[in-house]
Each structure stands twice: as C-alpha cells, then as structure tokens.
Enzyme design. Structure first.
Site, PDB file in Angstrom:
ATOM      1  CG  LEU A 171      19.113 -50.831  20.564  1.00 25.47           C
ATOM      2  CD1 LEU A 171      20.177 -49.743  20.418  1.00 25.47           C
ATOM      3  CD2 LEU A 171      17.749 -50.320  20.109  1.00 25.47           C
ATOM      4  CE1 TYR A 229      10.173 -55.434  14.102  1.00 25.35           C
ATOM      5  CE2 TYR A 229       9.890 -53.726  12.441  1.00 25.35           C
ATOM      6  CZ  TYR A 229      10.501 -54.186  13.597  1.00 25.35           C
ATOM      7  OH  TYR A 229      11.422 -53.394  14.235  1.00 25.35           O
TER       8      TYR A 229
END
Length: 252
Positions: free
Chosen positions: A14, A152
């Site tokens: 990204l 995460y």
C-alpha cells in the site's frame, strides 16, 4: 513551491501504491522504508512520473530514530502531508496457542508505538504552523478480537484509539488527522489473511480513496464497505456467539 509528502512503508504494498498515486510534478516525496533496494525502485517510478523524490531507509522498531528523522525532515522544510503506512502483520501458525512474546513486542513498536509517536511529533509542528494533514493507516482488524492475530489486532486497536484522540486534539489548530481502516489488501500479506478473496481490494484503489478522504478533511475511512458493517455486527453480537465466530476463523 513543492508540496512535501512523507510516506512510510513506501517500499512495497500500500505504501508504494500511495507513493505512485501522489507522484506528479510539483510534489516532493519523502519515501521511507526498510528495504532500500525496493525503495529506490519505487522512487524511480515516482521520478518518472515527474515527482522529486528523497528516500530514507529506516526500521520503525527504533522509535527514537524515527522521531529524530521526522524532526530532521520537517526542520529542513515543512511537511505538508504525512502518510504513516508502515506496519507488519502476523497470523499464528495452527500449532500456536498464543503470539510469541517477541512478536508482540516488535509488532507493538512498529504498528502502534512508533507511528503514534511520529504522528504526535509531526502534529505538534503542524499545529504551530496552523496547517497540515496526517494519514494513519490502521486496519479493520482493530475492530475485532482476533484470537489468531492478537498482537496485530491489539496493536492496530491501540493505534486507532490514539489516532482518534490526536485528531480531536489538533483539529482546532488546523491539522487534519485521518485514520484509515482497510480490510485485506491484494498484496502478499493481505492474501494470507483468512478472508474471502472477493473482499480483497487493490492497493491503487485504496491509495486513491485515501487521497480523496484526506483532501476532504475526513476523520475515518473504512473500506471496503462490508467492513463497516462487520464492525457494527461485532458490537451487537452476544459475547459467547462472537467468541465462537472469531475462533472459527482461525487458520487450520
């Protein structure tokens, strides 16, 4: 006068897509990443598109170095927009019961502590100037207590709450802070997430949506739209049912 844009995690995925999106004449891109070879390749693509580019190899495990680098870059010339895209993910192996402690430590630094500190340091400088935009890339995983990716999800949840608080605090000073909470993106890491391929979104699409949302002064962007719905459902489900559902998503 060049518009100065800082993008972390710009060597791949990204971050690289965001760099390519903003690459154009009149833009000065400050591209940071861990892999200097891949970072230079992205930089060359951006130069071909007409942007002026500077690169910096940096590992966000070193929070103090990242804060110092922010100060150096902004002191040299004001940063107009910062996109804090760098992050790491990890999914437990099927034999693991919990995340290894060192994984939790590193992920906490890279996904939460360092980007939060960088955002705060830059937001304070922007507030003094009375202008600026900061984009923080979180994750839709922050909305859910994922037992197979606790480090995460937890690190991104902390980042989301911090970013929301920062946005509220600096908005009166002319600084816009945008939190982006994407679902899985069509990258090698995103394809490893236990989710239907149909929900994967292309990095270039996400980059374009982020640019529009930041320019419009939005505070939160969730994409694709089903993840906004899943966030609401997660809040409404009885705890026992939600726990069973989340456990069922664990990779086998």
């Amino acid at each position: 006068m060049l518009l100065r844009i800082l993008i972390t995690g710009a060597s791949s995925g990204l971050g690289a897509a965001i760099a390519r999106h903003y690459a154009a004449p009149g833009k000065m891109l400050l591209l940071w990443g861990r892999d200097s070879v891949r970072l230079e390749a992205v930089a060359n693509q951006c130069r071909t598109a007409g942007a002026t580019v500077s690169i910096r190899a940096l590992d966000l495990v070193d929070t103090a170095a990242a804060i110092a680098a922010i100060a150096d870059e902004d002191t040299a010339d004001a940063i107009d927009l910062a996109v804090l895209s760098a992050g790491i993910g990890d999914i437990q192996a099927s034999i693991d019961r919990v995340d290894p402690p060192d994984t939790i430590r590193i992920m906490g630094l890279v996904n939460f502590v360092t980007p939060s500190a960088m955002a705060a340091a830059l937001a304070d400088r922007m507030a003094i100037r009375g202008r600026g935009h900061i984009v923080v890339i979180g994750s839709a995983a922050a909305f859910h207590a994922l037992p197979f990716a606790a480090a995460y999800a937890g690190s991104k949840a902390g980042l989301a709450r911090f970013t929301e608080a920062l946005r509220i605090g600096v908005a009166p000073h002319g600084v816009n802070v945008l939190l982006v909470s994407p679902g899985p993106i069509d990258t090698p890491g995103g394809r490893a997430v236990p989710a239907p391929r149909a929900v994967l979104v292309q990095p270039s699409y996400v980059a374009a949506r982020i640019a529009r949302a930041s320019a419009a002064g939005r505070g939160h962007l969730i994409l694709p739209w089903p993840f906004a719905l899943l966030r609401a459902i997660d809040r409404l489900l009885p705890t026992a049912l939600r726990d069973r559902l989340l456990n069922s998503l664990r990779p086998r």
